[in-house]
Design a protein around this motif. Structure first.
Motif, short mmCIF file in Angstrom:
data_model
loop_
_atom_site.label_atom_id
_atom_site.label_comp_id
_atom_site.label_asym_id
_atom_site.label_seq_id
_atom_site.Cartn_x
_atom_site.Cartn_y
_atom_site.Cartn_z
N TYR A 169 39.83 26.69 19.38
CA TYR A 169 38.72 27.07 20.26
C TYR A 169 39.21 27.22 21.70
CZ TYR A 169 34.73 26.38 23.37
OH TYR A 169 33.83 26.49 24.40
N ASN A 170 39.94 26.22 22.18
CA ASN A 170 40.43 26.28 23.57
C ASN A 170 41.36 27.48 23.78
OD1 ASN A 170 39.01 24.08 24.48
ND2 ASN A 170 40.81 22.97 25.22
N ASN A 171 42.21 27.74 22.79
CA ASN A 171 43.14 28.86 22.91
C ASN A 171 42.39 30.19 22.96
OD1 ASN A 171 44.92 31.04 21.14
ND2 ASN A 171 46.16 29.85 22.60
N ALA A 172 41.41 30.35 22.07
CA ALA A 172 40.62 31.58 22.05
C ALA A 172 39.80 31.72 23.32
CB ALA A 172 39.71 31.60 20.82
N HIS A 173 39.28 30.61 23.80
CA HIS A 173 38.51 30.62 25.04
C HIS A 173 39.39 31.07 26.20
CE1 HIS A 173 36.49 29.03 28.63
NE2 HIS A 173 35.38 28.91 27.92
N SER A 174 40.58 30.51 26.30
CA SER A 174 41.49 30.84 27.40
C SER A 174 41.91 32.31 27.36
CB SER A 174 42.73 29.94 27.33
OG SER A 174 43.67 30.29 28.31
N ARG A 175 42.27 32.79 26.19
CA ARG A 175 42.71 34.18 26.05
C ARG A 175 41.58 35.15 26.39
NH1 ARG A 175 44.84 34.78 20.18
NH2 ARG A 175 44.93 36.99 20.86
N THR A 176 40.38 34.81 25.97
CA THR A 176 39.24 35.70 26.21
C THR A 176 38.81 35.67 27.68
OG1 THR A 176 38.48 35.23 23.95
CG2 THR A 176 36.92 36.31 25.43
N ARG A 177 38.76 34.49 28.25
CA ARG A 177 38.30 34.36 29.63
C ARG A 177 39.32 34.92 30.63
NH1 ARG A 177 38.47 31.66 34.22
NH2 ARG A 177 40.40 30.65 33.55
N SER A 178 40.58 35.01 30.22
CA SER A 178 41.62 35.44 31.15
C SER A 178 41.40 36.86 31.66
CB SER A 178 43.00 35.33 30.50
OG SER A 178 43.14 36.26 29.44
N VAL A 179 40.53 37.62 31.01
CA VAL A 179 40.28 38.98 31.47
C VAL A 179 39.75 38.99 32.89
CG1 VAL A 179 37.92 39.11 30.55
CG2 VAL A 179 39.25 41.19 30.84
N VAL A 180 38.95 37.99 33.27
CA VAL A 180 38.42 37.97 34.63
C VAL A 180 39.52 37.65 35.63
CG1 VAL A 180 37.67 35.54 34.64
CG2 VAL A 180 36.49 37.23 36.07
N GLU A 181 40.49 36.84 35.24
CA GLU A 181 41.61 36.56 36.13
C GLU A 181 42.45 37.82 36.35
OE1 GLU A 181 43.20 33.04 36.53
OE2 GLU A 181 41.62 31.90 35.54
N ARG A 182 42.63 38.59 35.28
CA ARG A 182 43.37 39.84 35.43
C ARG A 182 42.60 40.84 36.29
NH1 ARG A 182 43.99 38.96 29.89
NH2 ARG A 182 42.79 40.83 29.34
N ALA A 183 41.28 40.84 36.14
CA ALA A 183 40.45 41.74 36.97
C ALA A 183 40.60 41.40 38.45
CB ALA A 183 38.99 41.66 36.54
N ILE A 184 40.57 40.11 38.75
CA ILE A 184 40.73 39.67 40.14
C ILE A 184 42.13 40.01 40.64
CG2 ILE A 184 40.84 37.65 41.64
CD1 ILE A 184 38.64 36.40 39.84
N GLY A 185 43.13 39.80 39.78
CA GLY A 185 44.49 40.15 40.15
C GLY A 185 44.63 41.63 40.44
N GLN A 186 44.01 42.46 39.60
CA GLN A 186 44.06 43.90 39.82
C GLN A 186 43.38 44.27 41.13
OE1 GLN A 186 45.47 46.42 38.25
NE2 GLN A 186 44.62 47.87 39.73
N LEU A 187 42.25 43.65 41.40
CA LEU A 187 41.51 43.94 42.62
C LEU A 187 42.35 43.66 43.86
CD1 LEU A 187 38.45 44.64 43.47
CD2 LEU A 187 38.36 42.22 44.04
N LYS A 188 43.00 42.50 43.87
CA LYS A 188 43.79 42.11 45.04
C LYS A 188 45.11 42.88 45.12
CE LYS A 188 41.88 37.52 45.84
NZ LYS A 188 42.17 36.08 46.04
N CYS A 189 45.62 43.29 43.97
CA CYS A 189 46.84 44.08 43.98
C CYS A 189 46.57 45.48 44.51
CB CYS A 189 47.42 44.15 42.56
SG CYS A 189 48.97 45.05 42.44
N ARG A 190 45.45 46.05 44.13
CA ARG A 190 45.13 47.40 44.57
C ARG A 190 44.65 47.44 46.01
NH1 ARG A 190 41.15 50.95 40.95
NH2 ARG A 190 43.04 51.15 39.72
N TRP A 191 43.86 46.47 46.41
CA TRP A 191 43.27 46.45 47.75
C TRP A 191 43.87 45.29 48.52
CZ3 TRP A 191 41.14 50.94 48.19
CH2 TRP A 191 40.59 51.55 47.06
N ARG A 192 44.97 45.58 49.22
CA ARG A 192 45.78 44.53 49.84
C ARG A 192 45.04 43.78 50.94
NH1 ARG A 192 48.99 42.82 46.58
NH2 ARG A 192 50.19 41.86 48.26
#
Length: 336
Positions: free
Chosen positions: A251-274
């Motif tokens: 459960y924890n592993n699936a939760h982490s993998r699924t929720r990580s999409v928001v971390e990647r979204a934030i990373g993309q946002l900050k990478c694109r808009w310095r």
């Protein structure tokens, strides 16, 4: 609200000499190819033209001056500032306009995109909007019924003159704490950009429109995924603090993998808009102005995946969960 600015022109020494006004040639950025445009403004020509066409009527109505800055130049120079985090003077020189003109032009562009954002940033409250979102989340790691992943990110700012201490976050720098919810494709479905950096993530959610509506039962069948900084709710599932069984670990592993999409979204946002990333410096504006900049950048959908940002961990929150929430999580643990 006064925007901090760099002086471009020196004062005339005696203040009495009237100089002829000189109009500088404006650069036609849209004549460049897509690679050049993306590297500087983060979008290809087609999207930039569409954006200029939509913002144009409102921007053109603002002034009747015969030598007004062309709409494409206003839009692209504003995007260039946000994409690179460069000083306004540098961008204005490159665009063939004065720094003061750029400073005056940017707020109208921000406001125009903020008005557009309701078409892009919409939380899936209604059942008709949820099946595809749930299917895409389930495809990541088999986690069922997910309608969004939530996290907060810190946008570094210059220390404000009022209530300075409230903006110091857990890593001891001044910031705005911004709540972000996205779907499995990193499309943003909610943003709250108005709280000082010391505000806990769970407090922001509780006092947001999404949190209030979900708590009131607006969504009957679906939940958000959040980290340990949020309390367990019937509509917000969090990881187990100390998993004991194989099912709990899955459960924890699936939760982490699924929720990580928001971390990647934030990373993309900050990478694109310095301008939003601390490695590019800090935004030298008042907190209310920074909130407008953040809201502006979230008004346009994101693209490819980037590494997650290094944001302060809000730490676990200790709230006694109700039995319905515990039962909901146990049901997922048993079926995942």
């Amino acid at each position: 609200m006064a925007m901090a600015a760099l002086a471009l022109l020196e004062d005339i020494a005696n203040g009495r000499i009237r100089r002829e006004r000189v109009f500088r040639d404006h650069n036609d950025f849209l004549a460049q190819d897509d690679d050049w445009l993306i590297s500087r403004f983060r979008f290809p020509r087609a999207i930039l033209l569409e954006l200029c066409a939509e913002l144009g009527p409102n921007l053109e109505r603002e002034t009747m001056r015969s030598h007004a800055i062309p709409v494409p130049l206003r839009v692209l120079t504003t995007l260039g500032f946000l994409a690179t985090g460069s000083f306004q003077r540098e961008l204005a020189d490159r665009s063939g306009i004065s720094q003061s003109s750029l400073s005056q032009a940017m707020p109208a562009v921000w406001d125009g995109i903020i008005r557009m954002s309701t078409r892009y940033i919409r939380f899936p409250y209604d059942a008709v909007d949820q099946p595809n979102i749930k299917m895409q989340f389930a495809a990541i790691a088999g986690f069922p019924n997910v309608i969004g992943a939530i996290n907060c990110t810190h946008i570094a700012i210059k220390a404000p003159s009022e209530e300075e201490f409230a903006y110091v976050n857990r890593k001891h720098f001044h910031s705005i704490n911004v709540q972000i919810i996205c779907d499995a494709q990193m499309r943003l479905t909610n943003i709250v950009a108005r709280w000082p950096g010391s505000t806990h993530d769970s407090y922001i959610l509780t006092n947001s429109m999404v949190g209030i509506r979900l708590q009131a039962g607006r969504v009957r069948d679906g939940w958000l995924l959040g980290d340990r900084g949020y309390p367990l709710k019937t509509w917000l599932l969090t990881p187990l603090t100390n998993p004991q069984t194989d099912r709990e670990r899955r459960y924890n592993n699936a939760h982490s993998r699924t929720r990580s999409v928001v971390e990647r979204a934030i990373g993309q946002l900050k990478c694109r808009w310095r301008c939003l990333d601390r490695t590019g410096g800090m935004l030298l504006y008042r907190p209310d102005k920074v909130c407008r900049i953040v809201a502006h950048r979230h008004g346009i959908p994101l693209g490819e995946v980037a590494a997650p940002p290094d944001d302060p961990d809000p730490g676990p929150i200790y709230v006694q969960p109700n039995q319905q929430a515990v039962h909901a999580r146990q049901h997922v643990i048993a079926t995942i």
